[in-house]
Scaffold this active site. Structure first.
Site, mmCIF file in Angstrom:
data_model
loop_
_atom_site.group_PDB
_atom_site.id
_atom_site.type_symbol
_atom_site.label_atom_id
_atom_site.label_comp_id
_atom_site.label_asym_id
_atom_site.label_seq_id
_atom_site.Cartn_x
_atom_site.Cartn_y
_atom_site.Cartn_z
ATOM 1 N N ILE A 153 0.857 -1.167 0.000
ATOM 2 C CA ILE A 153 0.000 0.000 0.000
ATOM 3 C C ILE A 153 0.904 1.230 0.000
ATOM 4 O O ILE A 153 2.071 1.151 0.363
ATOM 5 C CB ILE A 153 -0.977 0.020 1.204
ATOM 6 C CG1 ILE A 153 -0.226 -0.098 2.537
ATOM 7 C CG2 ILE A 153 -2.025 -1.055 1.068
ATOM 8 C CD1 ILE A 153 -1.137 -0.066 3.758
ATOM 9 N N ASP A 154 0.375 2.347 -0.435
ATOM 10 C CA ASP A 154 1.185 3.553 -0.578
ATOM 11 C C ASP A 154 1.754 4.002 0.764
ATOM 12 O O ASP A 154 1.204 3.715 1.830
ATOM 13 C CB ASP A 154 0.343 4.686 -1.166
ATOM 14 C CG ASP A 154 -0.167 4.374 -2.563
ATOM 15 O OD1 ASP A 154 0.542 3.655 -3.287
ATOM 16 O OD2 ASP A 154 -1.263 4.835 -2.908
ATOM 17 N N LYS A 155 2.839 4.747 0.689
ATOM 18 C CA LYS A 155 3.500 5.283 1.882
ATOM 19 C C LYS A 155 2.513 5.972 2.820
ATOM 20 O O LYS A 155 2.518 5.752 4.029
ATOM 21 C CB LYS A 155 4.585 6.269 1.452
ATOM 22 C CG LYS A 155 5.189 7.098 2.580
ATOM 23 C CD LYS A 155 6.037 8.226 2.023
ATOM 24 C CE LYS A 155 6.409 9.216 3.101
ATOM 25 N NZ LYS A 155 7.061 10.420 2.551
ATOM 26 N N ARG A 192 -7.623 5.893 -5.246
ATOM 27 C CA ARG A 192 -7.341 7.320 -5.426
ATOM 28 C C ARG A 192 -7.734 7.781 -6.831
ATOM 29 O O ARG A 192 -8.341 8.850 -7.004
ATOM 30 C CB ARG A 192 -5.865 7.588 -5.151
ATOM 31 C CG ARG A 192 -5.450 7.224 -3.723
ATOM 32 C CD ARG A 192 -3.938 7.117 -3.558
ATOM 33 N NE ARG A 192 -3.284 8.401 -3.770
ATOM 34 C CZ ARG A 192 -1.964 8.550 -3.838
ATOM 35 N NH1 ARG A 192 -1.167 7.488 -3.729
ATOM 36 N NH2 ARG A 192 -1.439 9.750 -4.019
#
Length: 306
Positions: A138-140, A239
């Site tokens: 998953i993104d930062k 997103r």
């Protein structure tokens, strides 16, 4: 070597190039960007820039050359991690917002992988030295649940479920705007953005099918708390999809509104629920996590202004 091309968009006034790039290149640290500038790896309108204080303006074209990654020997680091579940095959970790999952340019330490290497004697080797044990990411700036494989057999078993879209992945998010529908499905293919190669977009060109199901949890004056279930797992899927239908995530530096009133570090998105078939027991197991503090604080602030 990788060359990233960016077109400067949606800025009200000239902005320092290192600040602009650290915002747009979300997985690359500002210090690494400054190093690239110092080494002559950043061009604006085909001219090498020499100072991090150089200011970019609307419609400038930026080219960033990322050198080949260094050969690394990853070091275990004693970083606290929230382990939700662990056995001989798998780990389920609740990743905090702001932690990078695996090493990348500018982030060679203090990643989840560094923490896992300290905690575990064994992780799967399928994704190589940079991403041991990492089945998905998953993104930062997205928080929440991740599954980690402790051996190659478990990794292959879990990866097969990802490919077949049989893993349960439910997220919570706060988006701009008041969603009218109580629920819905976004079925729109996602591929690379034609101009900004760091972004993804809904497109028919060189894309893959992407499906996100959403359900409204609570409406506020100008915001909505929403539950999202992934049917597919494309990069930045939630997103991109929420921005595509006109409800971008609060705090999203790439797909959201540029001027946020909450001064956030990233999108308000939490991977809340994760379920899969265990590679050894062959039983379905599911895990749930509480909304983190940063997420609840944003909801509190929204309540006050609604």
């Amino acid at each position: 070597m990788e060359v990233i091309r960016l077109l400067v968009e949606d800025i009200a006034e000239p902005t320092r190039v290192d600040l602009y790039l650290s915002r747009e290149l979300n997985d690359i640290s500002r210090s690494y960007i400054q190093k690239l500038i110092k080494c002559g790896k950043v061009k604006v309108n085909d001219e090498v820039i020499e100072s991090k204080k150089y200011k970019v303006s609307e419609n400038d074209e930026i080219h960033i050359t990322i050198p080949e990654p260094e050969k690394l020997k990853l070091e275990p680091e004693n970083i606290p991690i929230d382990i939700v579940y662990e056995d001989d095959d798998v780990l389920v970790v609740n990743k905090p917002q702001g932690m990078v999952v695996h090493p990348a340019p500018g982030h060679y330490s203090k990643t989840l992988v560094n923490a896992l290497l300290y905690h575990c004697n064994n992780l799967s080797s399928i994704n190589g030295i940079i991403r041991p044990g990492i089945v998905h990411r998953i993104d930062k700036d997205t928080s929440g649940l991740l599954m980690i494989a402790k051996n190659d057999r478990a990794h292959n078993f879990l990866a097969k479920q990802l490919k077949e879209h049989s893993i349960t992945r439910i997220y919570m998010a706060v988006v701009h705007g008041k969603i009218k529908e109580d629920s819905g499905t976004i079925d729109a293919p996602i591929g690379r953005h034609p101009v900004n190669r760091l972004k993804w977009t809904v497109t028919e060109n060189n894309s893959k099918r992407a499906v996100t199901h959403f359900e409204v949890v609570k409406r506020y004056k100008n915001y909505t708390l929403v539950k999202l279930k992934l049917e597919t797992g494309r990069t930045h899927q939630i997103r991109v999809h929420m921005s595509y239908i006109g409800y971008p995530l609060v705090g999203d530096p790439l797909y959201g509104i540029k001027k946020e009133k909450f001064n956030l570090k990233g999108q308000v998105l939490h991977a809340k629920t994760l379920g899969f078939i265990h590679p050894s027991t062959l039983e379905y197991i599911e895990f749930d996590s509480q909304l983190p503090t940063y997420f609840k604080e944003i909801l509190r602030k929204i309540e006050l202004i609604s």
